[in-house]
Design an enzyme around this catalytic site. Structure first.
Site, PDB file in Angstrom:
ATOM      1  N   GLU A 132       0.869  -1.180   0.000  1.00 16.98           N
ATOM      2  CA  GLU A 132       0.000   0.000   0.000  1.00 16.98           C
ATOM      3  C   GLU A 132       0.907   1.231   0.000  1.00 16.98           C
ATOM      4  OE1 GLU A 132      -2.399   2.837  -0.076  1.00 16.98           O
ATOM      5  OE2 GLU A 132      -3.469   0.916  -0.016  1.00 16.98           O
TER       6      GLU A 132
ATOM      7  N   ASP B  96      -5.752  -4.191  -6.462  1.00 18.83           N
ATOM      8  CA  ASP B  96      -6.959  -3.508  -5.999  1.00 18.83           C
ATOM      9  C   ASP B  96      -6.742  -2.015  -6.149  1.00 18.83           C
ATOM     10  OD1 ASP B  96      -9.298  -2.746  -4.804  1.00 18.83           O
ATOM     11  OD2 ASP B  96      -8.715  -3.286  -2.771  1.00 18.83           O
TER      12      ASP B  96
ATOM     13  N   THR C  68      -7.501   2.000  -7.778  1.00 19.56           N
ATOM     14  CA  THR C  68      -8.563   2.953  -8.104  1.00 19.56           C
ATOM     15  C   THR C  68      -8.623   3.086  -9.629  1.00 19.56           C
ATOM     16  OG1 THR C  68      -6.959   4.737  -7.856  1.00 19.56           O
ATOM     17  CG2 THR C  68      -8.334   4.246  -5.950  1.00 19.56           C
TER      18      THR C  68
END
Length: 284
Positions: A108, A158, A160
Site C-alpha cells: 500500500e 486492488d 482505483t
C-alpha cells in the site's frame, strides 16, 4: 456537498447517482483530494474520493469475494498471495480466510490509508491486519513488483480508476513487473471498471496484458454502487485451463476452504467469465 442532505457522484458527465448523508463522519478537502466518509441508511458507511464512490459497507463483499476467491480457487494451490493497494483491508480479510495460503504480502502506497480505514471502516479489515501471515509493505506498487525477488502464486491489483494516483497500476511497466513476480502457473487479477461506460479501460488493459501473458480475459460481477452496469475484472495467466475450471473441482475446493461467502459460488465463478457481445466485439 453544498447542502448537508445529499452527496452526488461526479464520475460521469450527464448522469450519476446520489446518496443521502445521514451522518458525516470525515471530510478532508485539500488542493490534492476531496475525501469524505459518511453514513447512509441504504449502504452503511460510504467512502468517496474526488467525487467517486470507492467502497461501501453494504456491497463491498461482492467486489472483495470475487477478486480473491476466483483466482485463489481457480489456481487450486496458492500458497503466496500479493495484494497491491487494498488499504481498506477488505481484500486482505478475504484472502486471509483461505487457511491454505501461507504468506500474504500487501503493498500500500500510503500508511495513512491503512490507519484511517481501520478507524472509519473497521468492518472492512475485521481484524485481518493482525494476521501473522501478513507482511505489510508501504511502497509504490509498480516499484515493488519491478524490484522484488519474491514470487507469488496470485497477484491481486486492488487499484482505483486509471486517473490520478491509480494510473500507474494500468501501465505496461506494472504488468511486466507482475508477470516477473508470479510463479509459473500463477494468476493476476485487477479491477477494470464498469465496462459499459469505461470500455476503453478494458481494451487497453487487454492489449497491454497480452504482451506478457498467454491467456488474458475478463470476468464480471454486478456491484450496485459501481454505477452503470457490470464491474469488470482483468484476468491474466499463462495457463488457459485455469480460466475454465471443472465445476466439480471448484466445488470440492470451495467446500474444503470452508469460506463464509455471501456472493461467491462455484457456479457463479464459472458463469462470471461469460462476457457480453459488446465487450467481445470491442476486444476483437
Amino acid at each position: 456537498m453544498a447542502d448537508k442532505e445529499t452527496w452526488h457522484e461526479t464520475l460521469h458527465s450527464g448522469f450519476g447517482q446520489y446518496f443521502s448523508v445521514d451522518n458525516l463522519l470525515y471530510r478532508d478537502k485539500t488542493a490534492h483530494q476531496d475525501l469524505v466518509i459518511f453514513e447512509n441508511a441504504a449502504f452503511g458507511r460510504v467512502m468517496a474520493l474526488d467525487g467517486v464512490v470507492q467502497t461501501t459497507e453494504r456491497d463491498e463483499f461482492i467486489y472483495h469475494e470475487m477478486m480473491t476467491h476466483v483466482p485463489i480457487l481457480a489456481h487450486g494451490n496458492a500458497r503466496r498471495v500479493l495484494i497491491i493497494g487494498g488499504g481498506d483491508g477488505a481484500m486482505l480479510r478475504e484472502v486471509a480466510r483461505h487457511q491454505s495460503v501461507e504468506h500474504i504480502t500487501m503493498v500500500e502506497i500510503d500508511a495513512g490509508v491503512v490507519n484511517f480505514c481501520q478507524t472509519y471502516l473497521p468492518n472492512h479489515s475485521a481484524g485481518a491486519y493482525d494476521d501473522p501471515r501478513l507482511q505489510l509493505v508501504i511502497d509504490d506498487g509498480v516499484n515493488f513488483v519491478s524490484q522484488t525477488q519474491e514470487r507469488f502464486d496470485v497477484i491481486i491489483s486492488d487499484c482505483t480508476d486509471p486517473i490520478g494516483p491509480g494510473e500507474s497500476l494500468f501501465t505496461s511497466a506494472f504488468y511486466a513487473g507482475c508477470k516477473q513476480a508470479l510463479n509459473p502457473g500463477g494468476v493476476f487479477v485487477a479491477q477494470n471498471g464498469v465496462c459499459f461506460l469505461q470500455q476503453d479501460e478494458a481494451v487497453n488493459s487487454h492489449r497491454k496484458l497480452s504482451h506478457y501473458f498467454a491467456d488474458v480475459s475478463f470476468y464480471q460481477a454486478a456491484i450496485p454502487t459501481y454505477y452503470g452496469g457490470i464491474m469488470t475484472f482483468a484476468w491474466a495467466s499463462d495457463n488457459p485451463a485455469l480460466r475454465q475450471p471443472d465445476l466439480a473441482t471448484l466445488q470440492s475446493r470451495f467446500a474444503a476452504a470452508g469460506l463464509p461467502c455471501r456472493y461467491y459460488t462455484p457456479q457463479l465463478h464459472i458463469g462470471s467469465f461469460a462476457l457480453p457481445q459488446y465487450l467481445l466485439n470491442a476486444l476483437s
